[in-house]
Design an enzyme around this catalytic site. Structure first.
Site, PDB file in Angstrom:
ATOM      1  N   SER A  74       0.845  -1.202   0.000  1.00  0.00           N
ATOM      2  CA  SER A  74       0.000   0.000   0.000  1.00  0.00           C
ATOM      3  C   SER A  74       0.871   1.239   0.000  1.00  0.00           C
ATOM      4  CB  SER A  74      -0.862   0.009   1.260  1.00  0.00           C
ATOM      5  OG  SER A  74      -1.536   1.250   1.399  1.00  0.00           O
TER       6      SER A  74
ATOM      7  N   TYR B 134      -2.217  -1.175  10.595  1.00  0.00           N
ATOM      8  CA  TYR B 134      -2.314  -1.490   9.157  1.00  0.00           C
ATOM      9  C   TYR B 134      -1.076  -1.011   8.401  1.00  0.00           C
ATOM     10  CZ  TYR B 134      -4.072  -1.256   4.325  1.00  0.00           C
ATOM     11  OH  TYR B 134      -4.226  -1.387   2.970  1.00  0.00           O
TER      12      TYR B 134
HETATM   13  P1  NAD Z   1     -11.633  -5.873   0.002  1.00  0.00           P
HETATM   14  O1  NAD Z   1     -12.308  -5.791   1.310  1.00  0.00           O
HETATM   15  O2  NAD Z   1     -12.474  -6.001  -1.198  1.00  0.00           O
HETATM   16  O3  NAD Z   1     -10.601  -7.081  -0.008  1.00  0.00           O
HETATM   17  C1  NAD Z   1      -9.957  -7.548   1.130  1.00  0.00           C
HETATM   18  C2  NAD Z   1     -10.269  -9.024   1.251  1.00  0.00           C
HETATM   19  O4  NAD Z   1      -9.461  -9.592   2.274  1.00  0.00           O
HETATM   20  C3  NAD Z   1     -11.694  -9.323   1.665  1.00  0.00           C
HETATM   21  O5  NAD Z   1     -12.546  -9.448   0.550  1.00  0.00           O
HETATM   22  C4  NAD Z   1     -11.562 -10.652   2.399  1.00  0.00           C
HETATM   23  O6  NAD Z   1     -11.948 -11.715   1.570  1.00  0.00           O
HETATM   24  C5  NAD Z   1     -10.081 -10.772   2.667  1.00  0.00           C
HETATM   25  N1  NAD Z   1      -9.850 -11.030   4.086  1.00  0.00           N
HETATM   26  C6  NAD Z   1      -9.810 -10.138   5.100  1.00  0.00           C
HETATM   27  N2  NAD Z   1      -9.626 -10.785   6.262  1.00  0.00           N
HETATM   28  C7  NAD Z   1      -9.554 -12.120   5.969  1.00  0.00           C
HETATM   29  C8  NAD Z   1      -9.381 -13.288   6.751  1.00  0.00           C
HETATM   30  N3  NAD Z   1      -9.211 -13.235   8.084  1.00  0.00           N
HETATM   31  N4  NAD Z   1      -9.396 -14.493   6.116  1.00  0.00           N
HETATM   32  C9  NAD Z   1      -9.552 -14.569   4.769  1.00  0.00           C
HETATM   33  N5  NAD Z   1      -9.710 -13.474   3.982  1.00  0.00           N
HETATM   34  C10 NAD Z   1      -9.706 -12.275   4.585  1.00  0.00           C
HETATM   35  O7  NAD Z   1     -10.695  -4.592  -0.107  1.00  0.00           O
HETATM   36  P2  NAD Z   1      -9.481  -4.193  -1.102  1.00  0.00           P
HETATM   37  O8  NAD Z   1      -9.300  -2.749  -0.889  1.00  0.00           O
HETATM   38  O9  NAD Z   1      -9.680  -4.727  -2.452  1.00  0.00           O
HETATM   39  O10 NAD Z   1      -8.246  -4.922  -0.412  1.00  0.00           O
HETATM   40  C11 NAD Z   1      -7.346  -5.766  -1.101  1.00  0.00           C
HETATM   41  C12 NAD Z   1      -5.929  -5.432  -0.687  1.00  0.00           C
HETATM   42  O11 NAD Z   1      -5.617  -4.118  -1.141  1.00  0.00           O
HETATM   43  C13 NAD Z   1      -5.691  -5.420   0.826  1.00  0.00           C
HETATM   44  O12 NAD Z   1      -4.445  -6.035   1.098  1.00  0.00           O
HETATM   45  C14 NAD Z   1      -5.611  -3.947   1.143  1.00  0.00           C
HETATM   46  O13 NAD Z   1      -4.809  -3.703   2.271  1.00  0.00           O
HETATM   47  C15 NAD Z   1      -4.956  -3.431  -0.121  1.00  0.00           C
HETATM   48  N6  NAD Z   1      -5.062  -1.981  -0.347  1.00  0.00           N
HETATM   49  C16 NAD Z   1      -6.268  -1.400  -0.515  1.00  0.00           C
HETATM   50  C17 NAD Z   1      -6.332  -0.031  -0.730  1.00  0.00           C
HETATM   51  C18 NAD Z   1      -7.641   0.679  -0.913  1.00  0.00           C
HETATM   52  O14 NAD Z   1      -7.654   1.900  -0.913  1.00  0.00           O
HETATM   53  N7  NAD Z   1      -8.747  -0.011  -1.064  1.00  0.00           N
HETATM   54  C19 NAD Z   1      -5.163   0.723  -0.777  1.00  0.00           C
HETATM   55  C20 NAD Z   1      -3.943   0.094  -0.605  1.00  0.00           C
HETATM   56  C21 NAD Z   1      -3.901  -1.267  -0.384  1.00  0.00           C
END
Ligand code: NAD
Ligand code: MG
Length: 299
Positions: A191, A204
């Site tokens: 991230s 985080y």
């Molecule tokens: P999202 O909620 O759609 O995806 C995260 C997924 O993590 C969830 O769908 C869930 O299935 C899984 N998860 C969480 N806890 C879990 C557990 N205990 N067991 C199994 N699965 C679990 O959100 P996203 O934003 O698409 O996140 C995907 C990645 O992107 C993450 O690593 C997040 O940190 C990273 N990210 C997101 C952003 C943003 O702005 N959305 C920015 C930087 C990084």
């Protein structure tokens, strides 16, 4: 959303709308199905060109958000795709599994809580058992819970964030590597928080710093097996992570508007970065972090 495609030349500032979410929160983990406005995973637009033909991929958190867009893109590029997710997210997973099958490749559903080492090993065992190998591993599942005050962060939250974002990545990767041939690729989701940590995301942001270092160290460890390891660093992306306590409600109202491009990214805009790092096109790229940040660049 078909006018917002990844191919037509257009102004990136207006390619997608700015988000003015109501600030209404969902319980963790959020559901794509309940997120308004609906995030775009490229369902209507992503066009594959056989870049991952015959590959076998495992994507954690593949039910929604960035992972869902990556799963759809990988399938349309010709890969069989296994997705990990939590049982409470079955509705979102079903949507993605259907899109994978519509692409004419195999889909594998792997619900389970990856805070548990046994579950992580099972994810890998089932994927390798069903597909025969693991050519692409995307460690993408993540937990983000905003807490404004240091004293209010519980040990339980701190532990759960590290278990989900860091320990699971270690357990899954360690189990997967014996199933990975030379030419295989690991892509971790780090991230912008790894480089520009916000107050309120202490646990985080710390995990994302760990993921960046893990990626670079592992890349050097696995180079002698011909396995590449890279990461994608998203900026603010509109996914269910954000309205499920990833941000305080007031920040959701102007989410991503402080980036140079003036809007948050959509999951569909992340998928090509993962396809590039998974495919042979990035054969000389390892230990790298690719920022997709709307201009909030990496150092
Ligand atoms: P999202 O909620 O759609 O995806 C995260 C997924 O993590 C969830 O769908 C869930 O299935 C899984 N998860 C969480 N806890 C879990 C557990 N205990 N067991 C199994 N699965 C679990 O959100 P996203 O934003 O698409 O996140 C995907 C990645 O992107 C993450 O690593 C997040 O940190 C990273 N990210 C997101 C952003 C943003 O702005 N959305 C920015 C930087 C990084
Ligand atoms: Mg989800």
């Amino acid at each position: 959303m078909s006018q917002y495609d990844q191919y037509t030349m257009q102004d990136p500032r207006t390619q997608y709308p700015t988000i003015s979410a109501s600030g209404e929160l969902q319980p963790e983990p959020g559901l794509d199905a309940a997120t308004r406005p609906r995030p775009d995973h490229g369902e209507e637009t992503y066009r594959g060109t056989g870049r991952l033909k015959g590959r076998k991929a495992l994507i954690t958190g593949g039910d929604s958000g960035i992972g869902a867009a990556v799963a759809i893109a990988f399938a349309r590029e010709g890969a069989d795709v296994a997705i990990g997710y939590l049982l409470s997210e079955q509705q979102d997973a079903d949507h993605v599994l259907k899109e994978i099958e519509l692409a004419g490749v195999k889909a594998l559903a792997l619900p389970g809580d990856i805070k548990d080492e046994t579950v992580c090993k099972e994810l890998v065992r089932k994927t390798a058992g069903e597909f025969g190998s693991i050519d692409i591993l995307v460690n993408n599942a993540g937990k983000q819970e905003f807490v404004g005050e240091l004293q209010d962060i519980t040990s339980e939250q701190f532990q759960h964030t590290f278990q989900t974002n860091v320990f699971a990545m270690f357990w899954i990767t360690q189990a997967a590597v014996p199933h990975m041939p030379a030419g295989a690729s690991i892509v971790n989701t780090t991230s912008i928080q790894s480089y520009q940590p916000s107050p309120g995301l202490l646990d985080y942001a710390s995990t994302k710093g760990a993921i960046t270092a893990f990626t670079k160290s592992l890349a050097k460890m696995l180079a002698n097996k011909g396995i590449r390891v890279n990461a994608v660093a998203p900026g603010p992306i509109w996914t269910p992570l954000q309205p499920s306590h990833g941000q305080p409600p007031d920040k959701l109202k102007e989410f991503g508007q402080n980036t140079p491009l003036g809007r948050p990214g959509q999951p569909a805009e992340l998928a090509p970065a993962y396809v590039y790092l998974a495919s042979q096109e990035s054969s000389y790229v390892t230990a790298e972090v690719l920022g997709v940040t709307g201009g909030q660049h990496l150092p």
